[in-house]
Design an enzyme around this catalytic site. Structure first.
Site, PDB file in Angstrom:
ATOM      1  N   ASN A 144       1.051  -1.411   0.171  1.00 19.03           N
ATOM      2  CA  ASN A 144       0.313   0.338  -0.183  1.00 19.03           C
ATOM      3  C   ASN A 144       0.373   1.735  -0.007  1.00 19.03           C
ATOM      4  OD1 ASN A 144      -2.322  -1.584   0.296  1.00 19.03           O
ATOM      5  ND2 ASN A 144      -2.853  -1.519   1.875  1.00 19.03           N
ATOM      6  N   ARG A 153      -7.446  -1.705  -8.693  1.00 16.23           N
ATOM      7  CA  ARG A 153      -8.087  -0.466  -8.462  1.00 16.23           C
ATOM      8  C   ARG A 153      -6.921   0.784  -8.466  1.00 16.23           C
ATOM      9  NH1 ARG A 153     -13.829  -0.684  -7.274  1.00 16.23           N
ATOM     10  NH2 ARG A 153     -14.164  -2.655  -6.234  1.00 16.23           N
ATOM     11  N   CYS A 207     -10.420  -5.972  -5.900  1.00 19.55           N
ATOM     12  CA  CYS A 207     -11.511  -6.636  -5.097  1.00 19.55           C
ATOM     13  C   CYS A 207     -12.767  -6.383  -4.796  1.00 19.55           C
ATOM     14  CB  CYS A 207     -10.763  -6.101  -3.823  1.00 19.55           C
ATOM     15  SG  CYS A 207      -8.738  -6.794  -2.808  1.00 19.55           S
ATOM     16  N   ARG A 228     -16.376   1.561  -3.575  1.00 20.69           N
ATOM     17  CA  ARG A 228     -15.279   2.621  -3.585  1.00 20.69           C
ATOM     18  C   ARG A 228     -14.827   3.432  -4.842  1.00 20.69           C
ATOM     19  NH1 ARG A 228      -9.170  -1.346  -2.449  1.00 20.69           N
ATOM     20  NH2 ARG A 228     -10.030  -2.207  -0.479  1.00 20.69           N
ATOM     21  N   ASP A 242     -14.568   9.061  -6.936  1.00 12.55           N
ATOM     22  CA  ASP A 242     -15.308  10.587  -7.519  1.00 12.55           C
ATOM     23  C   ASP A 242     -14.246  11.169  -6.560  1.00 12.55           C
ATOM     24  OD1 ASP A 242     -17.150   9.762  -8.068  1.00 12.55           O
ATOM     25  OD2 ASP A 242     -18.793   9.776  -6.844  1.00 12.55           O
ATOM     26  N   LEU A 243     -13.491  10.978  -4.838  1.00 12.18           N
ATOM     27  CA  LEU A 243     -12.512  12.061  -4.473  1.00 12.18           C
ATOM     28  C   LEU A 243     -12.154  12.188  -5.163  1.00 12.18           C
ATOM     29  CD1 LEU A 243     -13.824  10.656  -0.244  1.00 12.18           C
ATOM     30  CD2 LEU A 243     -14.626  12.430  -1.395  1.00 12.18           C
ATOM     31  N   VAL A 301     -13.237  11.146   5.194  1.00  7.93           N
ATOM     32  CA  VAL A 301     -11.623  10.081   4.947  1.00  7.93           C
ATOM     33  C   VAL A 301     -11.225   9.612   4.102  1.00  7.93           C
ATOM     34  CG1 VAL A 301      -9.975   9.465   6.693  1.00  7.93           C
ATOM     35  CG2 VAL A 301     -11.356  10.898   7.334  1.00  7.93           C
ATOM     36  N   VAL A 308      -8.107   7.431   1.855  1.00  9.32           N
ATOM     37  CA  VAL A 308      -6.587   7.503   1.555  1.00  9.32           C
ATOM     38  C   VAL A 308      -5.975   7.513   0.369  1.00  9.32           C
ATOM     39  CG1 VAL A 308      -4.605   5.912   2.225  1.00  9.32           C
ATOM     40  CG2 VAL A 308      -6.242   5.678   3.763  1.00  9.32           C
TER      41      VAL A 308
END
EC number: 2.5.1.7
Length: 425
Positions: free
Chosen positions: A23, A93, A117, A122, A125-126, A163, A165
């Site tokens: 990650n 993704r 996954c 998920r 948009d952000l 929030v 990541v």
């Protein structure tokens, strides 16, 4: 289609070297698009998602080489293609992270709407709204996110509506080459964001506040090369600690950092484990005991990580007592529970909450992995169950765990990989 055959009733003992964090490696690899000079990355895990990312980078024109020591060398100085195509993006993704650095450096980019996954929505948009706030124009067309800006991105104040990541990383990467200052409020605080910011700063970015909920980025004109070592994988670390806890064993995780796992270590101690930490290692000793049930509520960092929820669901299914697990990050992330029930586990699902009732033992069965973390919980369940367990769709595991069967065998597990075709023949 490959599967795992796992023979149970193993008490896992020994030491294991923790790999670099997937990650952190993924966004850092995409961030290398921003560099006009060569970059060298060490401690990069060999995983399916890493392979896919390197293929995407090569498609864009990045020169990629992995040397004999495993270091990845990247030269993005001659990028001549600005589209991340569907045939590569469809499996992962994280490929959305290609968009921000392309737009920041080259003022244009296209990324196919990504896959990955199957654990609920998920949305991107952000990511999109963040780039728009920085001045990019976005079009969703023909299955692609297409972004462009006439001159350059312009810094601004962005308050994240939730929030995220992924979106925090996208905005932070884009802002490094934007004109002026960008302030990201309600930013995610994960260690992988801190590591990505460290990498960007080594290249010449001006980022402060990574690891807090407010990140400030002062845009620069160009980014150069650097060398960087990927932070250890805290989720892999937590997974092996749980493996020791559920098997009554003792495992030392080497080359890792305890200060990124406070919430997990606290819960393992609550479950009755003895956990000892040093600067670069964590050792869990269950002293042959059965764990106690612990309630879990996932939350953004520094809260309990959603990527450890499946492993603790398994722990609670073989623990003494009843526990409540609440998943607040992703929807539809209890798909491992029906498979664990097939092995004799007891649990009920009510919306985003699971109620687990500990049982004395699990029994081997044929089970199917549905996502990365669910799949590893099924493998660990097979390690401690009676009899033989077959885990199908293990390509999910290969996306996020490096040499998992080799590492488990080193701890005393009896596990083998086989092809479904060879089994049938």
């Amino acid at each position: 289609m490959q599967k795992f055959r796992v023979y149970g009733q193993s008490r896992l003992r020994g030491s294991v070297n923790i790999s670099g964090a997937k990650n952190a490696a993924l966004p850092i690899l995409f961030a290398a698009i921003l560099a006009q000079e060569p970059v060298k990355l060490t401690n990069v895990p060999e995983l399916k998602d890493i392979e896919t990312t390197l293929k995407i980078l090569r498609k864009l024109g990045v020169v990629v080489e992995r040397d004999a020591e495993g270091a990845v060398h990247l030269d993005a100085s001659k990028i001549d293609h600005f589209v991340a195509p569907y045939e590569l993006v469809k499996t992962m993704r994280a490929s959305i992270w290609a968009l921000a650095p392309l737009v920041a450096r080259f003022h244009r980019g296209q990324v196919s709407l990504p896959g990955g996954c199957s654990i609920g929505a998920r949305p991107v948009d952000l990511h999109i709204s963040g780039l728009e706030r920085l001045g990019a124009s976005i079009i969703l067309e023909d299955g692609y996110v297409k972004a462009y800006v006439d001159h350059c991105l312009v810094g601004t104040r962005i308050v994240m509506e939730k929030v995220s990541v992924g979106a925090t990383l996208s905005i932070m990467m884009a802002a490094t080459l934007a004109k002026g200052k960008t302030i990201i409020e309600n930013a995610a605080r994960e260690p992988e964001i801190t590591d990505t910011a460290l990498f960007l700063n080594k290249m010449g970015a001006k980022i402060v506040g990574a690891g807090t909920d407010t990140i400030t980025v002062e845009g620069v004109e160009r980014l150069g090369g650097c060398e960087h070592s990927i932070v250890p994988d805290r989720i892999e670390t937590g997974t092996f600690l749980v493996a020791a806890a559920i098997s009554g064993g003792r495992i030392e995780c080497k080359n890792t950092k305890a200060d990124t796992l406070d919430a997990v270590i606290d819960k393992l101690r609550e479950a009755g484990a003895q956990v000892d930490v040093t600067e670069n290692s964590i050792t869990l000793d269950m002293l042959g005991n059965r764990p106690r049930a612990v309630n879990i509520r996932t939350a953004p960092y520094p809260g309990f990580p959603t990527d450890m929820q499946a492993q603790f669901t398994l722990l609670n299914m073989v623990a003494c007592g009843t526990s409540i697990i609440t998943e607040t990050i992703f929807e539809n992330r209890f798909m491992h529970i029906p498979e664990l029930i097939r092995m004799g586990g007891k649990a009920e699902i009510e919306g985003n909450t699971a109620i687990c009732h500990g049982v004395d033992h699990l029994s081997g069965a044929e089970v199917m992995a549905t996502d990365l973390r669910a799949s590893i919980s099924l493998v660990l369940a097979g390690c401690i169950a009676t009899g033989e367990t077959i885990v199908d769709r293990i390509y999910h595991i290969d996306r996020g765990y490096e040499r998992i069967e080799e590492k488990l065998r080193g701890l005393g597990a009896r596990i083998e990989r086989f092809s479904a075709q060879s089994e049938e023949s």
